[in-house]
Design an enzyme around this catalytic site. Structure first.
Site, PDB file in Angstrom:
ATOM      1  CD  GLU A 157      -2.225  -1.241   3.067  1.00 56.40           C
ATOM      2  OE1 GLU A 157      -1.731  -0.311   3.670  1.00 56.40           O
ATOM      3  OE2 GLU A 157      -3.016  -2.149   3.127  1.00 56.40           O
ATOM      4  N   GLY A 199       2.306   4.958  -0.723  1.00 59.02           N
ATOM      5  CA  GLY A 199       1.740   6.282  -1.128  1.00 59.02           C
ATOM      6  C   GLY A 199       2.765   7.371  -1.593  1.00 59.02           C
ATOM      7  NE  ARG A 200       6.598   9.563   3.263  1.00 60.45           N
ATOM      8  CZ  ARG A 200       6.209  10.843   4.097  1.00 60.45           C
ATOM      9  NH1 ARG A 200       6.326  11.840   3.854  1.00 60.45           N
ATOM     10  NH2 ARG A 200       5.461  10.299   5.040  1.00 60.45           N
ATOM     11  CE1 TYR A 252       3.136  14.538  10.555  1.00 59.72           C
ATOM     12  CE2 TYR A 252       3.209  15.750   8.327  1.00 59.72           C
ATOM     13  CZ  TYR A 252       2.527  14.730   9.449  1.00 59.72           C
ATOM     14  OH  TYR A 252       1.400  14.185   8.709  1.00 59.72           O
ATOM     15  CB  CYS A 263      -1.895  35.538  11.685  1.00 57.62           C
ATOM     16  SG  CYS A 263      -2.153  36.726  10.308  1.00 57.62           S
TER      17      CYS A 263
HETATM   18  N1  LLP Z   1      -1.115   2.082   4.245  1.00 60.34           N
HETATM   19  C1  LLP Z   1      -1.811   2.598   5.521  1.00 60.34           C
HETATM   20  C2  LLP Z   1      -2.596   1.864   6.572  1.00 60.34           C
HETATM   21  C3  LLP Z   1      -1.466   4.008   6.111  1.00 60.34           C
HETATM   22  O1  LLP Z   1      -1.634   4.500   7.102  1.00 60.34           O
HETATM   23  C4  LLP Z   1      -0.615   4.610   5.039  1.00 60.34           C
HETATM   24  C5  LLP Z   1       0.008   6.093   5.442  1.00 60.34           C
HETATM   25  C6  LLP Z   1      -0.220   4.191   3.920  1.00 60.34           C
HETATM   26  C7  LLP Z   1      -0.528   2.957   3.746  1.00 60.34           C
HETATM   27  C8  LLP Z   1       0.965   4.708   3.030  1.00 60.34           C
HETATM   28  O2  LLP Z   1       2.186   4.845   3.376  1.00 60.34           O
HETATM   29  P1  LLP Z   1       3.207   5.582   2.743  1.00 60.34           P
HETATM   30  O3  LLP Z   1       3.698   4.763   1.679  1.00 60.34           O
HETATM   31  O4  LLP Z   1       2.848   6.791   2.006  1.00 60.34           O
HETATM   32  O5  LLP Z   1       4.216   5.971   3.597  1.00 60.34           O
HETATM   33  N2  LLP Z   1       1.041  12.791   6.583  1.00 60.34           N
HETATM   34  C9  LLP Z   1       2.216  12.177   6.917  1.00 60.34           C
HETATM   35  C10 LLP Z   1       2.216  10.828   6.364  1.00 60.34           C
HETATM   36  C11 LLP Z   1       1.066   9.831   7.029  1.00 60.34           C
HETATM   37  C12 LLP Z   1       1.135   8.612   6.519  1.00 60.34           C
HETATM   38  C13 LLP Z   1      -0.212   7.841   7.052  1.00 60.34           C
HETATM   39  N3  LLP Z   1      -0.144   6.726   6.775  1.00 60.34           N
HETATM   40  C14 LLP Z   1       3.537  13.037   6.190  1.00 60.34           C
HETATM   41  O6  LLP Z   1       3.099  13.921   5.616  1.00 60.34           O
HETATM   42  O7  LLP Z   1       4.417  12.612   6.436  1.00 60.34           O
END
Ligand code: LLP
Length: 424
Positions: A281, A283-284, A326, A352
């Protein structure tokens, strides 16, 4: 296309594929999120290259919608054959609107509501990642009301330290996520007895922004140990889901292994313990490096002698919250080289609060009216934006070669006010 090929400088001017940042800002104004179609596709291809190089072809990659949920971006991944990882009913609707199939959707998240469960069951998502026994009961009830069987994996908390930001650590004891490893076997026994659930997998996700492979290997081992126990208990496990979490190189000297190498290493490690269907899964690692946030310099505010200079831009913490939330580092560069000396600035927005900063102590050679690019803002950037200070959210475009697709119009103040009313 690699990220370096997609987002590059030509004759001192930043380009996203064939289009200059300057012309994008001139046509569409700022703040503006720009994503490269080539870089998004390249990041997907890197995941697929890792799968192809591994001993295990039985892999499904689900894009974590939360990282970048723009319909244009999701529609690209749907066409590339991705599945999707969602955490809300809203994200399910986005996937369907983008041309994704419910049968390719995994529903994660620690607090699914009855309404979200029913909607996802009716749509036919392929698996619910369940995080507690009370959630199992609610899902069983929702499925029974619809006369359906809900496919489930339990998200286990493997108690592995991902060595990332505390807010992005999700697989340690004391985090709200998942079922404690020690309770997992008993929880599976409960799930297996519920008449409207079909146990299909084991899930884990240990955090985000992780730059080391070791915690993933440790978590995979914990998952596989549990699978052995469950199968001995007579509960067959059709897939394991190793979550997302692979970080990117934000330019602070903490780079993860290249994606293909990372994917291959994990898959081969799992394969050594037997053939398994493996789900991910991410994302980043798919979207972050494919995006830039373009913003215009509004004011240069010199500090007192020995003090800080401020470069005040038209993007703010409401557009990009990661630095404020963060303390995250994003590279910031001028979109056009100019002659003269660089100065050191804190790059800040007009909101602000002193927490409204995008970068600290950056060397920039800029003048008022110049354009800056905040790099690696394709993930957790627009999606975390807000209307704080009644600032309409930024616009989003995808560049494909010389073509620019507007995938989100610029919000207007009028639209914001239309949601509200004065007292009668
Ligand atoms: N699967 C689950 C259940 C998750 O909670 C997350 C991310 C992912 C997959 C995807 O993870 P990735 O491959 O993107 O690391 N807002 C934060 C990141 C929060 C991630 C939350 N969960 C930031 O800007 O660093």
């Amino acid at each position: 296309m690699t990220q370096q090929e997609a987002i590059h400088r030509r004759n001192g001017a930043l380009h996203i594929e064939g289009v200059s940042a300057a012309s994008l800002a001139e046509t569409h104004s700022t703040p503006l999120y720009v994503y490269s179609l080539g870089a998004l596709t390249g990041a997907w291809d890197a995941w697929m290259a890792g799968v192809a190089a591994s001993a295990n072809p039985n892999v499904k990659v689900h894009v974590a919608v939360k990282a970048n949920s723009n319909l244009g971006v999701l529609s690209l991944f749907a066409r590339l054959g991705a599945g999707f990882d969602i955490v809300s009913g809203g994200e399910l609707r986005r996937v369907l609107a983008a041309g994704g199939k419910a049968s390719d959707v995994v529903f994660s998240g620690v607090g699914k509501t009855d309404a979200e469960m029913s909607e996802a069951l009716q749509a036919g998502v392929k698996c619910f990642n369940v995080e507690s026994i009370p959630e199992l009961s609610r899902l069983n009830q929702a499925a029974s009301e619809l006369g359906l069987k809900a496919p489930v994996a339990l998200r286990i908390n493997p108690d592995v330290d991902a060595h990332t930001h505390a807010y992005n650590t999700t697989g340690k004891k004391g985090n709200k996520f998942g079922i404690d490893y020690g309770d997992a076997r008993a929880a599976y026994a409960v799930a297996a007895k519920m008449g409207n659930l079909q146990v299909c997998g084991v899930d884990c996700h240990i955090g985000s922004g992780i730059t080391d492979t070791a915690p993933f290997i440790a978590a995979a081992d914990r998952v596989l140990d549990l699978v052995d126990i469950l199968e001995a208990d007579g509960i067959p496990i059709a897939h394991i889901d190793l979550g997302g979490g692979l970080g990117i190189d934000y330019g602070e000297g903490d780079a993860p292994p290249p994606t293909p190498e990372f994917v291959k290493t994990i898959l081969n490690h799992v394969h050594r313990r037997g053939p398994r269907n493996v789900w991910f899964e991410p994302g980043r690692s798919l979207t972050a490096a494919a995006g830039v946030l373009l913003t215009k310099v509004e004011y240069l505010k010199p500090g007192p002698v020995g003090g800080k200079n401020f470069c005040i831009v038209d993007a703010a913490m409401n557009d990009l919250a990661r630095p404020a939330v963060y303390g995250a580092f994003h590279r910031i560069e001028a979109a056009q080289d100019r002659a003269g000396e660089a100065e050191v600035y804190d790059v800040v927005g007009p909101v602000c609060e002193s927490g409204d900063w995008l970068g600290r102590a950056r060397e920039l050679n800029v003048q008022v009216g110049d354009l800056l690019a905040v790099r690696d803002t394709g993930a957790y950037s627009f999606v975390m934006s807000s209307n704080y200070n009644t600032r309409p959210r930024a616009m989003e475009v995808i560049v494909d070669g010389d073509t620019v697709h507007v995938v989100r119009k610029r919000e207007t103040v009028q639209q914001l006010l239309a949601m509200e009313s004065v007292l009668p």
